[in-house]
Design an enzyme around this catalytic site. Structure first.
Site, PDB file in Angstrom:
ATOM      1  N   CYS A 242       0.836  -1.205   0.000  1.00  0.00           N
ATOM      2  CA  CYS A 242       0.000   0.000   0.000  1.00  0.00           C
ATOM      3  C   CYS A 242       0.868   1.252   0.000  1.00  0.00           C
ATOM      4  O   CYS A 242       0.603   2.209  -0.740  1.00  0.00           O
ATOM      5  CB  CYS A 242      -0.938  -0.010   1.207  1.00  0.00           C
ATOM      6  SG  CYS A 242      -0.120  -0.015   2.824  1.00  0.00           S
TER       7      CYS A 242
ATOM      8  N   ASN B 146       3.061  -8.854   7.848  1.00  0.00           N
ATOM      9  CA  ASN B 146       3.906  -8.597   6.684  1.00  0.00           C
ATOM     10  C   ASN B 146       4.746  -7.332   6.814  1.00  0.00           C
ATOM     11  O   ASN B 146       5.249  -6.811   5.819  1.00  0.00           O
ATOM     12  CB  ASN B 146       3.032  -8.479   5.425  1.00  0.00           C
ATOM     13  CG  ASN B 146       2.508  -9.823   4.955  1.00  0.00           C
ATOM     14  OD1 ASN B 146       3.198 -10.829   5.064  1.00  0.00           O
ATOM     15  ND2 ASN B 146       1.294  -9.845   4.429  1.00  0.00           N
TER      16      ASN B 146
END
Length: 310
Positions: free
Chosen positions: A127, A171
């Site tokens: 993102c 992550n």
């Protein structure tokens, strides 16, 4: 050849569900399957209500079907996609990877999408990468046209803690590595660094990002600022809530900047609110960018097959 590519979404969490709503508006992609591992998943329940075939038996179930997708969007986790990717390729299924696995080439739509339309597997980086690498690319593009280089770029992505689910938190290490690499290989900086901040503010804050780029002292600052504005406008074609907070700021060389001139850009990302709340712009930009990549791949594939115009 059908008029739309047949699509499976692997993963049934927040990102997958938001992606489903975006894909349903597509002229080139037909979401037919959603695959998860939790039979009680809200994402699978929503997909069933929308008429998709669903299963909680994972990729094994999908690949066992006689009718297979043309394209898979995977929003699970890096280790899951690394295991599944060769199986997709063996089955002739192209994949768009929304995890940090980085099995295939990384794609940032304004920078390098056209280069990878025929790749069997493409990676959406992170993102933070989707929000900030376009700015690094814009700066590098302008500086390179002037015969210069960007020796260093650093991005700081601040996202609402409420929008960071277990997958995002698991992550974090992959986020920093994958984003830093993308700042260099796609953004064009000689060195890159990425930092993510989980903002615990309540009510939740929308995604905000800061991008620092070292530039030559004599660089054409007007050209750099215009390049940034042009790229922001391009991102806004698929993420309407992506915007500059103010004009790019230029600073002359100083001790604080290591003796280099710097341009600093501030952006924010407000989500479309398809499924995720508007403050979750960090997740929305991933699903919107993935949908954009999928549509361009579909246009190319359908055009080559004579099924539609590019």
């Amino acid at each position: 050849m059908p008029e739309k590519l047949q699509v499976a979404i692997v993963g049934s969490g927040n990102i997958s569900t938001d992606l489903l709503y975006k894909l349903q508006r597509s002229e080139y992609l037909e979401p037919r399957w959603m695959i998860g591992i939790d039979p009680e998943s809200e994402g699978l329940a929503r997909a069933r209500k929308l008429g998709l075939e669903t299963s909680h038996e994972g990729v094994d179930w999908l690949l066992a079907q006689d009718d297979k997708p043309d394209l898979v969007f995977e929003a699970t986790s890096a280790y899951v996609h690394r295991a599944a990717a060769p199986r997709y390729e063996e089955a002739g299924i192209r994949a768009i990877d929304l995890t940090p696995a980085a099995v295939g080439p990384a794609v940032i739509p304004p920078a390098n999408l056209r280069e990878h339309l025929d790749a069997p597997n493409v990676n959406m980086i992170t993102c933070g990468g989707q929000a900030t690498i376009p700015i690094v690319y814009a700066v590098t593009r302008a500086v390179t046209e002037q015969g210069g280089t960007v020796p260093y770029a650093e991005i700081v992505a601040s996202v609402s803690s409420s929008s960071a689910g277990p997958g995002t938190r698991a992550n974090i290490d992959e986020f920093t590595k994958t984003t830093s690499k993308g700042v260099q290989t796609i953004g064009g900086a000689a060195r890159g660094k990425a930092i993510i901040i989980l903002n615990p503010a309540d009510p939740p804050m929308i995604m905000r990002d800061t991008i620092f780029c070292a530039i030559p002292e004599d660089a054409d600052r007007d050209a750099i600022a215009q390049s940034i504005r042009d790229v922001v406008a391009e991102v806004q074609t698929y993420v309407p809530g992506y915007r500059l907070l103010n004009d790019p700021q230029f600073d002359d060389p100083s001790i604080n900047s290591g003796g280099q001139a710097v341009v600093t850009t501030f952006v924010e990302v407000e989500g479309a609110g398809d499924y995720l709340p508007p403050y979750a712009g960090n997740l929305d930009i991933m699903t919107a960018a993935a949908a954009k990549v999928g549509e361009e791949i579909a246009k190319e594939s359908l055009s080559l097959a004579g099924g539609a115009q590019a």
